[in-house]
Enzyme design. Structure first.
Site, short mmCIF file in Angstrom:
data_model
loop_
_atom_site.label_atom_id
_atom_site.label_comp_id
_atom_site.label_asym_id
_atom_site.label_seq_id
_atom_site.Cartn_x
_atom_site.Cartn_y
_atom_site.Cartn_z
N GLU A 45 30.26 37.25 40.36
CA GLU A 45 30.31 36.82 41.76
C GLU A 45 29.56 35.52 41.95
O GLU A 45 28.46 35.34 41.41
CB GLU A 45 29.64 37.92 42.61
CG GLU A 45 30.30 38.11 43.94
CD GLU A 45 31.70 38.67 43.81
OE1 GLU A 45 32.66 37.87 43.85
OE2 GLU A 45 31.84 39.89 43.67
N SER A 79 51.54 35.73 63.03
CA SER A 79 50.91 36.88 62.37
C SER A 79 51.13 38.14 63.18
O SER A 79 50.82 38.18 64.38
CB SER A 79 49.40 36.64 62.23
OG SER A 79 48.79 37.86 61.82
N GLY A 138 36.24 40.86 52.95
CA GLY A 138 35.80 40.37 51.65
C GLY A 138 36.75 40.79 50.53
O GLY A 138 36.39 40.75 49.35
N LEU A 139 37.99 41.17 50.90
CA LEU A 139 38.97 41.60 49.90
C LEU A 139 40.07 40.55 49.74
O LEU A 139 41.12 40.81 49.20
CB LEU A 139 39.56 42.97 50.27
CG LEU A 139 38.50 44.08 50.39
CD1 LEU A 139 39.12 45.37 50.89
CD2 LEU A 139 37.81 44.32 49.04
N SER A 141 41.92 38.51 52.00
CA SER A 141 43.16 38.45 52.78
C SER A 141 43.66 37.00 52.88
O SER A 141 44.87 36.78 52.94
CB SER A 141 42.94 39.03 54.18
OG SER A 141 41.89 38.33 54.84
N SER A 142 42.75 36.03 52.87
CA SER A 142 43.22 34.64 53.00
C SER A 142 44.01 34.20 51.77
O SER A 142 45.07 33.60 51.89
CB SER A 142 42.06 33.66 53.20
OG SER A 142 40.89 34.29 53.52
N ASP A 191 40.07 34.07 43.77
CA ASP A 191 40.92 34.96 44.56
C ASP A 191 42.40 34.64 44.38
O ASP A 191 43.24 35.54 44.30
CB ASP A 191 40.56 34.85 46.05
CG ASP A 191 39.08 35.09 46.28
OD1 ASP A 191 38.44 35.71 45.42
OD2 ASP A 191 38.56 34.65 47.33
N TYR A 243 28.20 30.03 52.67
CA TYR A 243 28.84 30.00 51.35
C TYR A 243 28.71 28.59 50.75
O TYR A 243 28.28 28.42 49.61
CB TYR A 243 30.32 30.39 51.50
CG TYR A 243 31.12 30.39 50.22
CD1 TYR A 243 31.32 31.56 49.51
CD2 TYR A 243 31.67 29.22 49.72
CE1 TYR A 243 32.07 31.57 48.34
CE2 TYR A 243 32.41 29.20 48.56
CZ TYR A 243 32.61 30.38 47.87
OH TYR A 243 33.33 30.38 46.71
C1 GLA Z 1 34.96 34.24 47.79
C2 GLA Z 1 35.59 32.96 47.25
C3 GLA Z 1 35.68 32.98 45.73
C4 GLA Z 1 34.36 33.38 45.08
C5 GLA Z 1 33.75 34.59 45.78
C6 GLA Z 1 32.38 34.89 45.28
O1 GLA Z 1 35.80 35.32 47.56
O2 GLA Z 1 36.88 32.80 47.78
O3 GLA Z 1 36.13 31.73 45.27
O4 GLA Z 1 33.48 32.30 45.07
O5 GLA Z 1 33.70 34.45 47.19
O6 GLA Z 1 32.43 35.27 43.95
#
Ligand code: GLA
Length: 410
Positions: A45, A79, A138-139, A141-142, A191, A243
């Site tokens: 992560e 959407s 945090g899964l 979706s984008s 992602d 972030y």
């Molecule tokens: C988000 C970002 C990823 C990664 C994670 C953390 O999901 O889109 O690129 O940096 O956070 O691991």
């Protein structure tokens, strides 16, 4: 205490619902439907933007796009997951610029923009977005939205990229550009790789130096295990600066070490690297911040290698302590966890989980726990009880099963 679960997604229901919503929105039939999955990152992560290693896998939960091409340059995005205000955006693809598309629509509008910037000729389109990837959990979706749309445009424009892993890596890179430059989220690329390149029953060992990917068998059911995901429903957003500030801190630390990315610092030289960073910092506060970031990134990359080795050897139960160590590192050194994620991890471990950690960008979103299959319900209830005891809104759970990458549905 009721334990809330996300419904198991059904491909037929998703196809029917998106087709009906497309007809209602645009008054015609879609040319087809494409879908891309959300992801869980097992470990690795906040290292993708430091050229590190990560180990995500694709979920059965998918974002679906129904699209029909247009003869003009217009992109119309709607959407069905958002109700009412802000659910529709339209504009000319040729006029899309960084900062010109607000909110969620930037993740969609960025995709044809990025494909064109890469020299691919993609047409205007009417696009209806629906699906079952929980939003803001945090899964990812984008990325699921970007990748579903990239697959659709690849297909209708006859680009042929989706038919090979190398082509999918190019689509993923375009989606990252869309997210970084049009949606304004400075994310790292894990992602999109997960949404486009994962294989069922496997985790994807992604080397972010060159985005090379290896499939690692991850047979939870065969080992009698389950991976419980807790969506804490604490707000999670990657465009609010926190972030990006972690990413900037890593870049400063790398600069003071004279390297391009922290990937170049081997784990066994961590102590001497920390000494260099500490000496170069202007004051003690900055030294502490830089050192914590370096320690997280360097140790996390080593944990990914260790987990991948254990998975390959079929020693799934033994990854638990590495998941725990990853969470501690993200909580204490990298400081991207939050009270809800910490409580979810603590409650699952107290109820017998073999290991637990936050997954994804953090600051809210979801936690994962590796559990004996027979214990999943009890462990989920323990988390629900812990949230209720604190007066928090109830979490929602799902069992994560490694599934396939994005594809055409119809
Ligand atoms: C988000 C970002 C990823 C990664 C994670 C953390 O999901 O889109 O690129 O940096 O956070 O691991």
């Amino acid at each position: 205490m009721t334990v809330h679960w996300y419904p198991l997604p059904s491909r037929d229901d998703a196809t029917g619902a998106a087709t009906a919503a497309f007809r209602a929105a645009f008054g015609r039939e879609p040319d087809g439907l494409w879908a891309a999955p959300g992801r869980v990152n097992l470990i690795g992560e906040h290292v993708d933007y430091q050229a590190g290693l990560c180990l995500p896998f694709a979920l059965p939960q998918r974002t679906v796009v129904a699209i029909a091409t247009r003869d003009d340059d217009l992109l119309r995005l709607r959407s069905a997951q958002l109700d009412g205000s802000g659910d529709t955006w339209e504009g000319r693809i040729g006029e899309i610029r960084p900062g010109s598309v607000p909110g969620w629509a930037g993740y969609g509008a960025g995709v044809p923009w990025a494909l064109r910037a890469d020299g691919f000729d993609v047409p205007g389109a009417d696009v209806l977005v629906d699906g079952s990837v929980p939003l803001g959990a945090g899964l990812s979706s984008s990325a699921a939205l970007e990748c579903a749309l990239a697959l659709a445009l690849d297909d209708v424009a006859g680009l042929g990229l989706a038919t090979s892993d190398a082509g999918r890596a190019r689509l993923a890179a375009a989606c990252v550009r869309a997210e970084n430059e049009i949606a304004g989220a400075p994310t790292g690329g894990m992602d999109q790789a997960a949404a486009l390149r994962c294989r069922a029953g496997h985790a994807l060992l992604l080397d972010c130096r060159d985005f090379g990917a290896t499939q690692v068998p991850f047979d939870l059911a065969g080992a009698g295990l389950e991976l419980l995901v807790t969506d804490t429903r604490a707000h999670h957003a990657l465009v609010d600066g926190r972030y990006g500030s972690r990413r900037d801190t890593c870049a400063r630390a790398a600069a003071s070490l004279g390297v391009t990315t922290l990937r170049e610092i081997p784990g066994k030289t961590l102590d001497s690297a920390l000494a260099v960073v500490r000496d170069a910092a202007l004051d003690a506060v900055l030294a502490d911040e830089l050192c914590r970031c370096v320690r997280h990134v360097v140790t996390e990359i080593d944990r990914v290698t260790a987990v991948a080795t254990l998975l390959r050897e079929g020693r799934l139960r033994e990854i638990g302590p590495l998941l725990d160590a990853s969470h501690r590192s993200l909580r204490d050194d990298y400081q991207v966890s939050c009270a809800e994620l910490d409580v979810a991890c603590e409650a699952t471990l107290a109820a017998g989980a073999l290991g637990a950690r936050m997954t994804g960008g953090g600051f809210g979103g979801s936690a994962i726990a590796l559990v004996e299959a027979a214990d999943t319900q009890t462990v989920a209830k323990a988390v629900a009880d812990a949230f209720a005891a604190r007066g928090w809104d109830h979490p929602i759970f799902l069992r994560a099963v490694p599934d396939t990458a994005g594809e055409r549905l119809r």
